[in-house]
Design an enzyme around this catalytic site. Structure first.
Site, PDB file in Angstrom:
ATOM      1  N   ASP A 191       0.870  -1.183   0.000  1.00 54.53           N
ATOM      2  CA  ASP A 191       0.000   0.000   0.000  1.00 54.53           C
ATOM      3  C   ASP A 191       0.911   1.239   0.000  1.00 54.53           C
ATOM      4  OD1 ASP A 191      -2.288   1.554   0.341  1.00 54.53           O
ATOM      5  OD2 ASP A 191      -2.410   1.215   2.511  1.00 54.53           O
ATOM      6  N   GLU A 237       2.699   5.129  -3.858  1.00 53.61           N
ATOM      7  CA  GLU A 237       2.703   6.157  -4.936  1.00 53.61           C
ATOM      8  C   GLU A 237       4.023   6.897  -5.021  1.00 53.61           C
ATOM      9  OE1 GLU A 237       0.385   5.840  -2.546  1.00 53.61           O
ATOM     10  OE2 GLU A 237      -1.014   4.710  -3.777  1.00 53.61           O
ATOM     11  N   ASP A 279      -9.299   4.106  -1.715  1.00 57.15           N
ATOM     12  CA  ASP A 279     -10.206   4.474  -0.622  1.00 57.15           C
ATOM     13  C   ASP A 279     -11.524   5.056  -1.120  1.00 57.15           C
ATOM     14  OD1 ASP A 279      -8.084   3.614   0.792  1.00 57.15           O
ATOM     15  OD2 ASP A 279      -7.457   5.582   1.503  1.00 57.15           O
TER      16      ASP A 279
HETATM   17  C1  NOJ Z   1      -4.618   3.194   2.783  1.00 63.29           C
HETATM   18  C2  NOJ Z   1      -5.294   2.092   2.029  1.00 63.29           C
HETATM   19  O1  NOJ Z   1      -5.860   2.589   0.850  1.00 63.29           O
HETATM   20  C3  NOJ Z   1      -6.310   1.422   2.920  1.00 63.29           C
HETATM   21  O2  NOJ Z   1      -6.907   0.368   2.223  1.00 63.29           O
HETATM   22  C4  NOJ Z   1      -5.639   0.926   4.190  1.00 63.29           C
HETATM   23  O3  NOJ Z   1      -6.599   0.358   5.025  1.00 63.29           O
HETATM   24  C5  NOJ Z   1      -4.947   2.080   4.899  1.00 63.29           C
HETATM   25  N1  NOJ Z   1      -4.024   2.704   4.009  1.00 63.29           N
HETATM   26  C6  NOJ Z   1      -4.210   1.641   6.158  1.00 63.29           C
HETATM   27  O4  NOJ Z   1      -3.158   0.818   5.841  1.00 63.29           O
END
Ligand code: NOJ
Length: 968
Positions: A556, A559, A633
């Site tokens: 995660d 970017e 998200d």
């Molecule tokens: C951002 C991610 O997009 C999300 O899915 C994740 O739960 C959080 N970071 C925490 O790691």
């Protein structure tokens, strides 16, 4: 980025406060527009748009300053190599831009334009920068894995004005390179399909020294107000040398260096692709007007949370690949540049000659691409079908990874399962409620204070016990590992990162420090081969203590997300391996991290060679080789549910079909009907995972209560029973790039009415046509049928026929799903706890007869885990029903592991064959012939609009063998 209400460290708390304060002025749950640039706030975007405006205003009198030096153009081994001169003033000064046009054996063409001065390093950098001087020329190293072989058969002819190259299959393709002004027309069958620089918007910002001019006030009053004789018109330099945004200043050591080019698709009304954006699959116009966007589509990977669902704003991933489609023709371009990129799209009335030939639509789509730095490096694909374009693009960037079978089953995630006992409890409850799932996930809280490769000793003291319980039902765990490494004394990983000097550097060559989940952090630089080697070493079982072979990884924030950085990412003047500026490589950054993790999982233990599973949030062209992506998200809202399919479809068009969205919505608490509908939709995401923010209420399917839990379970069971069909579709994508869920235009390239449909789709080649409900309180949906075939409701065999829209009932418990007549769909119908436990289960074949009473289908099976399929350890069958006979034929290619595999599958057979749409004449039949034996058949009469069907029970045929069943 998002902030928890139960922050685990004090810095998070203060940032949460800051964020809360700063959001007071914006509505709750809205994207923070002010954190991300609009085109007007991005120097090179404004400059390129202004250049385009000038060209349009000038009309016919627009003078394009680029021309090829005719004598410079040489043809050698499939390439035209020459020089473009850019006139930079009225004195006749020019800048040399080397150009290479490569014609590839595959039929694709590539145009690469560089800048001689920068190429040779003959420029001065400002601010004592130690960055590289060249334009970034290594995108290929990451994006391309093959297909670069040059053609041997092209024919070239030249005159003083142009060079013409005939190439491609049967020399049907042609590139006409015009010298002055420079431009290229790509033709197929003598019709122009793609035009470069037709509008004269090409712009290569050449290097120049910064000349400090006296300030206006100073020059005034000196008496000499006369214009200097040959003074050039003043250019607006305000964004050339420095830019500020959101309190961050970007001092550009190399000055302005953007590249831009207009690419026109004459007669093409639709363009698709260039993920990642939330919006319709058929891309919108971007230069204002009714319903259009005002900004170009932006590609600059960023952590844009609570994103809005109809916008050209950038998101987490970037694939600069576009397909243009018109009736019976598809072409594509791949703009291989890793820097910040914007794409303007304008549709105009067609003015081209093709129209007079009656070809194409009445519309041209004009696109305008520009990137902040790097090369002009563009591939052109001339189709003619969508599948041809996807295949050709995949030959270059690779096809989608064939995942382990568990990876395409259901994943249960949330931020966070809080202890190892919690995980075990969810696992037990899923079983108690007979809800199938394959994978449970751990978000960042499992670590000891966000130090990756550790477990919080208070909450996850017994990770191995947890992994063992999961393994008993062949289940897996996925744990998150992000690229930011906590800057904490005594954390061995950060100590090694620093001592081995494997982190990203700041502009001065020091290790870069920024803020992310752990607070102060450093970022591993996966552009560095040494960093990759080190990263691989961290995943060995003896190094990542408490891990086991049923643990897989989630990458995660790659970017990369940097909470205190410009636009929530790294400063553009940070330095990566080889001293490339971050600006040059930004969009590839996420892929390099994903790649390192993929490599790490390949062989955690010597000899244990299994297919990795790594989910990534950030991606680029080529990431499809490494695993799955999800759309980040999203919000627990109906609009977000509706937005997901167009996004997933565009991802598939752009070669990365292993895609999904957070089921249930990440932010907020979905009402139960929304959650239920989301599971029904998720059952059709190639990547199917429920996920939720830390502040949301728990929402494991068994918590919903009846009737919701039951309906969700049905959706999950549907996914599980169709796993053989999904796996076959993944196989297809892995060999030729065809999307896993397919938009209409892929299957019906001639059906203009359906080109833009992005809320219904086909599953692989199965003929399954799905339109999951994405709106509130729907009782029915309108499904568009592309032809006059028979279509059967998947569940009750209600028959629909006739091209056009049909109303299909869709009460909450129902997923609108049709079977197109003419297909054979493989399934496994025995309910199990996980896909691993279905391995030896028998198959069901569903035959949906078409009007001619025939049907075809395919099944691909392998061990779902290793790479042995590459040695022939797989089954690939073609099923065909015609003239009352069902035949199973081998379409595999044998290898050294084939026999052993077939032997292991000997006892796996077919338990049931369902034939839908059978003629009345079958009413008297009670048996079918299987070889020299017999099997029982039951006939079920149709009922009103419902088709008659028959079922053959226990035909006792093996899945891996040739056989014929006769219904005559
Ligand atoms: C951002 C991610 O997009 C999300 O899915 C994740 O739960 C959080 N970071 C925490 O790691």
């Amino acid at each position: 980025m998002r902030f928890s209400s139960s922050p685990s460290s004090s810095w998070t708390a203060s940032l949460a406060l800051l964020s809360a304060l700063s959001s007071l002025s914006t509505p709750a749950n809205a994207v923070k527009y002010e954190n991300f640039k609009t085109c007007a706030q991005s120097g090179f975007c404004s400059r390129n748009r202004a250049y385009a405006d000038k060209a349009v205003a000038a009309g016919q009198s627009w003078e394009v300053p680029y021309q090829i030096v005719p004598d410079s153009l040489d043809w050698k081994d499939g390439q035209l190599i020459g020089t473009i001169l850019k006139s930079i003033n009225t004195k006749g000064d020019t800048v040399r831009l080397p150009i290479t046009i490569s014609f590839l054996e595959s039929g694709s063409a590539r145009v690469t334009i560089d800048e001689e001065k920068r190429q040779k390093g003959e420029i001065d950098l400002r601010h004592n920068s130690i960055a590289r001087k060249e334009r970034y020329n290594e995108a290929e190293k990451w994006a391309i894995v093959g297909g670069l072989e040059l053609t041997k058969s092209a024919e070239v002819s030249k005159d003083g004005k142009r060079a013409t190259v005939k190439y491609g299959p049967e020399a049907k393709f042609e590139a006409v390179v015009t010298y002055a002004p420079f431009g290229i027309d790509f033709k197929r069958d003598d019709v122009t399909q793609v035009k470069f620089n037709d509008r004269g918007l090409m712009n290569v910002e050449h290097w120049r020294p910064k000349v400090d001019k006296p300030k206006k006030e100073e020059s005034e009053g000196e008496g000499d107000q006369k214009p200097i004789q040959d003074a050039e018109p003043e250019e607006d330099e305000s964004t050339w040398w420095e830019e500020s945004f959101g309190g961050h200043t970007d001092p550009k050591a190399r000055g302005p260096e953007s590249v831009g080019l207009d690419i026109t698709f004459p007669g093409y009304e639709h363009v698709f692709g260039i993920p990642e954006h939330a919006g319709p699959m058929s891309l919108k116009q971007t230069r204002g007007g009714d319903g259009n966007y005002n900004d170009p589509y932006r590609l600059y990977n960023a952590d844009v949370f609570e994103y809005i669902v109809d916008s050209p704003m950038t998101l987490y991933g970037a694939i600069p690949f576009m397909q243009a489609h018109r009736k019976d023709s598809t072409v594509g371009v791949f703009w291989m540049n890793a820097a910040e990129t914007w794409i303007d799209i304008v549709k105009t009335k067609a003015s081209h000659s093709a129209l007079s030939l009656g070809i194409g639509s009445k519309t041209d789509t004009q696109t305008h691409w520009f990137s902040e730095s790097g090369l002009v490096d563009v591939f052109v694909f001339l189709g003619p079908t969508p599948k041809d374009v996807t295949k050709a693009y995949g030959e270059l960037t690779g096809y989608t990874q064939l995942p382990q079978e568990f990876a395409i089953a259901y994943h249960q995630c949330r931020w966070n399962y809080v202890t190892d006992e919690d995980v075990k409890d969810v696992d037990r409850k899923m079983d108690k409620y007979s809800i199938p799932y394959d994978v449970i996930w751990l978000d960042i809280e499992y670590t000891d204070e966000k130090k990756y490769f550790t477990w919080d000793p208070n909450t996850f003291g017994n990770s191995l016990g947890m992994l063992k319980q999961l393994d008993s039902a062949e289940r897996k765990l996925v744990a998150i590992i992000d690229p930011h490494i906590k800057n904490d004394d005594g954390y061995p990983i950060v100590d090694e990162l620093k001592s081995k000097d494997l982190a990203v550097h700041n502009k001065d060559g020091q290790i870069y420090e920024g803020w992310c989940w752990p607070g102060s952090s450093h970022w591993v630089d996966c552009f560095n081969p040494e960093a990759i080697k080190w990263w691989i070493s961290l995943f060995k079982y003896d190094k990542f203590k408490g891990s086991a072979d049923n643990l897989f990884i989630w990458n995660d924030m790659n970017e990369p997300s940097v909470f205190n950085g410009p636009e929530t990412t790294m400063p553009k003047d940070n330095l990566h391996h080889g001293n490339w500026e971050h600006r040059d490589v930004h969009n590839i950054n996420g892929m390099t991290f994903h790649n390192a993790t993929y490599q790490a999982l390949l062989e955690r233990k010597k000899g244990e060679l299994r297919r990795p599973f790594v989910l990534t949030r950030s991606y680029y062209a080529g990431s499809q080789r490494l695993g799955a992506m999800w759309t980040g998200d999203n919000e627990a809202k109906w609009e977000a549910l509706a937005a997901a399919f167009p996004m997933i479809l565009n991802n598939g068009i752009a070669g990365f079909p292993f895609a999904g969205a957070d089921v249930g919505g990440f932010f907020g608490n979905p009402e139960k009907d929304l959650l239920t509908r989301w599971y029904q939709a998720g059952a059709f995401y190639p990547f199917f995972r429920g996920h939720a923010h830390i502040d949301t209420r728990r929402r494991e399917p068994y918590l919903a209560g009846e009737p919701y839990t039951g309906i969700i379970t049905q959706a999950l069971r549907l996914r599980y029973s169709l796993l053989p069909a999904w796996y076959t579709a993944f196989h297809e994508a892995s060999v030729d790039g065809t999307p896993i869920i397919r938009p209409h235009y892929f299957e019906y390239p001639g059906d203009e009415a359906a080109f833009a449909i992005d809320d219904q789709f086909f599953v692989g080649s199965t003929g399954l046509l799905a339109k999951p409900v994405v709106t509130e309180k729907a009782e029915s949906v309108e499904i568009y049928l592309p032809d006059n075939e028979l279509y059967y409701d998947y569940f009750d065999y209600t028959t629909y026929t006739g091209q056009g829209k049909k109303t299909v009932p869709a009460p909450l418990e129902k997923i609108p799903l049709l079977m197109q007549g003419g297909h054979i769909i493989p399934r496994k119908d025995r309910p199990r706890r996980s896909s691993g436990l279905m391995k030896w289960d028998p198959y069901t074949l569903v035959i949906a007869l078409n009007k001619a009473e025939t049907a075809k289908g395919e099944l691909y099976v392998d061990d779902g885990e290793t790479f042995d399929y590459q040695n022939g350890a797989y089954i690939h069958r073609a099923f065909e029903f015609a003239a009352g006979e069902l035949v199973s034929k081998d379409i595999s290619t044998k290898g050294k592991a084939t026999d052993k595999y077939l032997k292991s599958m000997k006892r796996v057979g077919i338990e049931k064959i369902v034939i839908v749409g059978v003629p009345k004449a079958w009413a008297d039949k009670t048996s079918v012939k299987v070889g020299s034996g017999e099997a029982m058949m039951e006939y079920h009469a149709g009922d009103g609009s419902k088709a008659a069907w028959a079922v053959v029970k226990g035909p006792k045929v093996a899945i891996g063998e040739d056989w014929t069943i006769s219904f005559a």
